[in-house]
Design a protein around this motif. Structure first.
Motif, PDB file in Angstrom:
ATOM      1  N   LYS A  47       0.858  -1.179   0.000  1.00 24.16           N
ATOM      2  CA  LYS A  47       0.000   0.000   0.000  1.00 24.16           C
ATOM      3  C   LYS A  47       0.894   1.229   0.000  1.00 24.16           C
ATOM      4  O   LYS A  47       1.399   1.664   1.044  1.00 24.16           O
ATOM      5  CB  LYS A  47      -0.931  -0.015   1.220  1.00 24.16           C
ATOM      6  CG  LYS A  47      -1.894  -1.203   1.234  1.00 24.16           C
ATOM      7  CD  LYS A  47      -2.803  -1.176   2.453  1.00 24.16           C
ATOM      8  CE  LYS A  47      -3.766  -2.352   2.427  1.00 24.16           C
ATOM      9  NZ  LYS A  47      -4.683  -2.348   3.589  1.00 24.16           N
ATOM     10  N   CYS A  83       1.623   4.968  -2.507  1.00 24.29           N
ATOM     11  CA  CYS A  83       1.329   5.796  -3.676  1.00 24.29           C
ATOM     12  C   CYS A  83       2.582   5.888  -4.549  1.00 24.29           C
ATOM     13  O   CYS A  83       3.632   6.332  -4.097  1.00 24.29           O
ATOM     14  CB  CYS A  83       0.886   7.200  -3.253  1.00 24.29           C
ATOM     15  SG  CYS A  83       0.423   8.250  -4.669  1.00 24.29           S
ATOM     16  N   LYS A 121      -3.573   8.686   2.572  1.00 24.61           N
ATOM     17  CA  LYS A 121      -4.482   7.549   2.638  1.00 24.61           C
ATOM     18  C   LYS A 121      -4.469   6.803   1.303  1.00 24.61           C
ATOM     19  O   LYS A 121      -4.866   7.337   0.276  1.00 24.61           O
ATOM     20  CB  LYS A 121      -5.904   8.019   2.960  1.00 24.61           C
ATOM     21  CG  LYS A 121      -6.890   6.857   3.099  1.00 24.61           C
ATOM     22  CD  LYS A 121      -8.282   7.339   3.474  1.00 24.61           C
ATOM     23  CE  LYS A 121      -9.239   6.154   3.614  1.00 24.61           C
ATOM     24  NZ  LYS A 121     -10.614   6.594   3.959  1.00 24.61           N
ATOM     25  N   ILE A 131      -5.816   4.174  -1.304  1.00 21.88           N
ATOM     26  CA  ILE A 131      -7.146   3.653  -1.613  1.00 21.88           C
ATOM     27  C   ILE A 131      -7.034   2.471  -2.566  1.00 21.88           C
ATOM     28  O   ILE A 131      -5.981   2.185  -3.125  1.00 21.88           O
ATOM     29  CB  ILE A 131      -8.032   4.741  -2.251  1.00 21.88           C
ATOM     30  CG1 ILE A 131      -7.472   5.151  -3.627  1.00 21.88           C
ATOM     31  CG2 ILE A 131      -8.156   5.942  -1.331  1.00 21.88           C
ATOM     32  CD1 ILE A 131      -8.432   5.984  -4.446  1.00 21.88           C
ATOM     33  N   LYS A 132      -8.135   1.794  -2.747  1.00 22.31           N
ATOM     34  CA  LYS A 132      -8.231   0.770  -3.782  1.00 22.31           C
ATOM     35  C   LYS A 132      -8.633   1.456  -5.079  1.00 22.31           C
ATOM     36  O   LYS A 132      -9.804   1.719  -5.316  1.00 22.31           O
ATOM     37  CB  LYS A 132      -9.242  -0.303  -3.384  1.00 22.31           C
ATOM     38  CG  LYS A 132      -8.784  -1.171  -2.216  1.00 22.31           C
ATOM     39  CD  LYS A 132      -9.779  -2.287  -1.930  1.00 22.31           C
ATOM     40  CE  LYS A 132      -9.274  -3.198  -0.825  1.00 22.31           C
ATOM     41  NZ  LYS A 132     -10.240  -4.295  -0.532  1.00 22.31           N
ATOM     42  N   THR A 162      -8.992  -3.482  -8.899  1.00 20.74           N
ATOM     43  CA  THR A 162      -8.448  -2.495  -7.972  1.00 20.74           C
ATOM     44  C   THR A 162      -7.025  -2.862  -7.549  1.00 20.74           C
ATOM     45  O   THR A 162      -6.639  -4.028  -7.544  1.00 20.74           O
ATOM     46  CB  THR A 162      -9.322  -2.365  -6.714  1.00 20.74           C
ATOM     47  OG1 THR A 162      -9.466  -3.646  -6.093  1.00 20.74           O
ATOM     48  CG2 THR A 162     -10.686  -1.800  -7.054  1.00 20.74           C
ATOM     49  N   THR A 222      -3.712  -1.123  -4.780  1.00 22.30           N
ATOM     50  CA  THR A 222      -3.418  -0.131  -3.743  1.00 22.30           C
ATOM     51  C   THR A 222      -2.130   0.619  -4.089  1.00 22.30           C
ATOM     52  O   THR A 222      -1.150   0.605  -3.337  1.00 22.30           O
ATOM     53  CB  THR A 222      -3.293  -0.811  -2.365  1.00 22.30           C
ATOM     54  OG1 THR A 222      -2.372  -1.920  -2.479  1.00 22.30           O
ATOM     55  CG2 THR A 222      -4.640  -1.322  -1.889  1.00 22.30           C
ATOM     56  N   CYS A 237      -2.691   7.187  -3.626  1.00 16.80           N
ATOM     57  CA  CYS A 237      -3.466   7.823  -2.558  1.00 16.80           C
ATOM     58  C   CYS A 237      -4.742   8.396  -3.174  1.00 16.80           C
ATOM     59  O   CYS A 237      -4.873   8.499  -4.403  1.00 16.80           O
ATOM     60  CB  CYS A 237      -2.655   8.928  -1.886  1.00 16.80           C
ATOM     61  SG  CYS A 237      -2.319  10.364  -2.951  1.00 16.80           S
ATOM     62  N   GLY A 238      -5.677   8.770  -2.332  1.00 18.40           N
ATOM     63  CA  GLY A 238      -6.941   9.289  -2.826  1.00 18.40           C
ATOM     64  C   GLY A 238      -6.790  10.553  -3.650  1.00 18.40           C
ATOM     65  O   GLY A 238      -7.458  10.736  -4.672  1.00 18.40           O
ATOM     66  N   ASP A 242      -5.153   9.617  -7.180  1.00 21.38           N
ATOM     67  CA  ASP A 242      -6.047   8.828  -8.034  1.00 21.38           C
ATOM     68  C   ASP A 242      -7.180   9.701  -8.572  1.00 21.38           C
ATOM     69  O   ASP A 242      -7.582   9.562  -9.728  1.00 21.38           O
ATOM     70  CB  ASP A 242      -6.624   7.650  -7.245  1.00 21.38           C
ATOM     71  CG  ASP A 242      -7.505   6.764  -8.116  1.00 21.38           C
ATOM     72  OD1 ASP A 242      -6.987   6.180  -9.087  1.00 21.38           O
ATOM     73  OD2 ASP A 242      -8.717   6.679  -7.833  1.00 21.38           O
ATOM     74  N   THR A 243      -7.687  10.597  -7.747  1.00 20.42           N
ATOM     75  CA  THR A 243      -8.792  11.464  -8.168  1.00 20.42           C
ATOM     76  C   THR A 243      -8.338  12.517  -9.166  1.00 20.42           C
ATOM     77  O   THR A 243      -8.934  12.688 -10.238  1.00 20.42           O
ATOM     78  CB  THR A 243      -9.421  12.155  -6.947  1.00 20.42           C
ATOM     79  OG1 THR A 243      -9.939  11.162  -6.057  1.00 20.42           O
ATOM     80  CG2 THR A 243     -10.545  13.081  -7.382  1.00 20.42           C
TER      81      THR A 243
END
Length: 363
Positions: free
Chosen positions: A52, A54, A65, A67-68, A113, A115, A118-119, A122-123
């Motif tokens: 996990k 990034c 954090k 994420i998947k 998905t 890992t 990070c959120g 990815d966004t």
């Protein structure tokens, strides 16, 4: 064959310690938990090796954090392939004697998905392909390729981590030449793909999207599958060797493949680093010279051999005959495990197949 390791020799795990101070003091324990079902024990071992982290090059902006993240877009792509929120993926299940590969139901939330982001990254990173329909810009082609690369890079990191953790559980493996050769293979593959990461990361930070060359194909009609994958293509369409997998002295050149539906079309993107274009030039011109039906047959042969990260519409697969399913899964298993020699399949991408992944496309 096994090898003898001297107590004062460097430990084969490459920790830098002497064998007597490292794995030489450890005792073998069961690789899989005998107290739980085999498939659960395998999943437990894989989860223990999960990474996990990034992998975005700008670590300063990470949210922290992990994420998947979906390698294949959930809302834009998986929603079109799924039935009631479920897709099929080819997965291995275990029984008492062997692994068996099946089409397994997977929920959209879990499908494809990993890992690796990070959120925040990815966004924000993939907004050009998440919020805008594909229209063939250089930026979009780069982002599809970068996501496929990221998934494969992260998968190789985890595969190497599984390999390393096996020696902690069963240290006698470090005396096995076969095990050590497998580790060398993981290391070589990771070294090759790390070269690609450095180039792609620099291009990402400088918005140099032209670093990627992409061959785009499109077909009218309904698509029943989607994929996002990266691999070292071994043979081109005429059977000429592209990447000599067995030669450790040669750096492998990765091919990044995305296949997705949009607006009653299927888009297929073959991408590679522009500096690797000479390696893929023959494949490129052979592919573009084919009729549409022949291009689809190349994909029919290529997908089960090279792409594990593929999703299928359940109703479509359920309509296949048992004979069609058996051939597809046999090819998939042969490539995934190496137990079946599939060189003739890899070198014969125009071979006829009993199954057809694209019956609803216009050719």
């Amino acid at each position: 064959m096994s090898k003898k390791i001297g107590r004062n020799e460097p430990c084969p795990c490459k920790s830098g310690q002497k064998y007597k101070n490292c794995h030489g003091t450890m005792k073998d324990t069961p690789i899989l938990d005998p107290q739980i079902p085999l498939e659960s024990a395998m999943n437990k071992r894989m989860n223990e090796a999960r990474i996990k982290h990034c992998i975005h090059p700008n670590q300063a902006e990470c949210s922290g954090k992990i994420i998947k993240a979906h390698a294949i877009q959930n809302n834009r792509i998986l929603s079109h392939i799924s039935d009631n929120g479920v897709v099929y993926m080819v997965k291995s299940i275990g029984n008492k004697t062997r692994l068996q590969y099946i089409f397994k139901r997977v929920g959209r939330a879990a499908a494809t998905t990993f890992t690796g982001f990070c959120g925040t990254h990815d966004t924000n990173l993939f907004l050009p392909i998440e919020t805008v329909s594909y229209n063939g810009t250089d930026q979009q082609k780069f982002m599809f390729a970068y996501r496929a690369f990221s998934f494969e890079y992260h998968k190789k990191l985890e595969a190497q981590n599984v390999y390393k953790k096996l020696a902690d559980v069963k240290p006698s493996l470090l005396k096995s030449n076969q095990h050590l050769e497998r580790g060398e293979g993981y290391e070589l593959g990771l070294n090759d793909i790390t070269r690609h990461k450095a180039i792609l990361d620099d291009a990402l930070l400088t918005n140099n999207y032209d670093i990627i060359e992409t061959v785009e194909l499109s077909f009218d009609g309904q698509a029943n599958i989607a994929l996002c994958s990266g691999f070292f293509l071994e043979y081109d369409i005429e059977g000429n060797q592209v990447n000599p997998i067995d030669d450790p002295a040669i750096i492998m050149k990765i091919l990044l493949l995305n296949l997705f539906p949009q607006d009653d079309k299927l888009y297929v993107l073959f991408s590679w680093l522009r500096e690797d274009a000479p390696t893929y030039q023959g494949f490129k011109y052979q592919l573009l010279s084919l009729s549409k039906i022949a291009q689809l047959q190349v994909l029919n042969n290529m997908i089960p051999v090279y792409s594990e990260n593929t999703v299928y519409n359940p109703s479509f697969i359920d309509a296949w005959s048992e004979r069609e399913k058996r051939q597809y899964l046999w090819i998939f298993e042969g490539s995934a495990t190496g137990l079946i020699s599939d060189t003739h399949i890899r070198a014969s991408l125009l071979n006829k197949t009993r199954y057809n992944l694209f019956p609803d496309l216009q050719t």
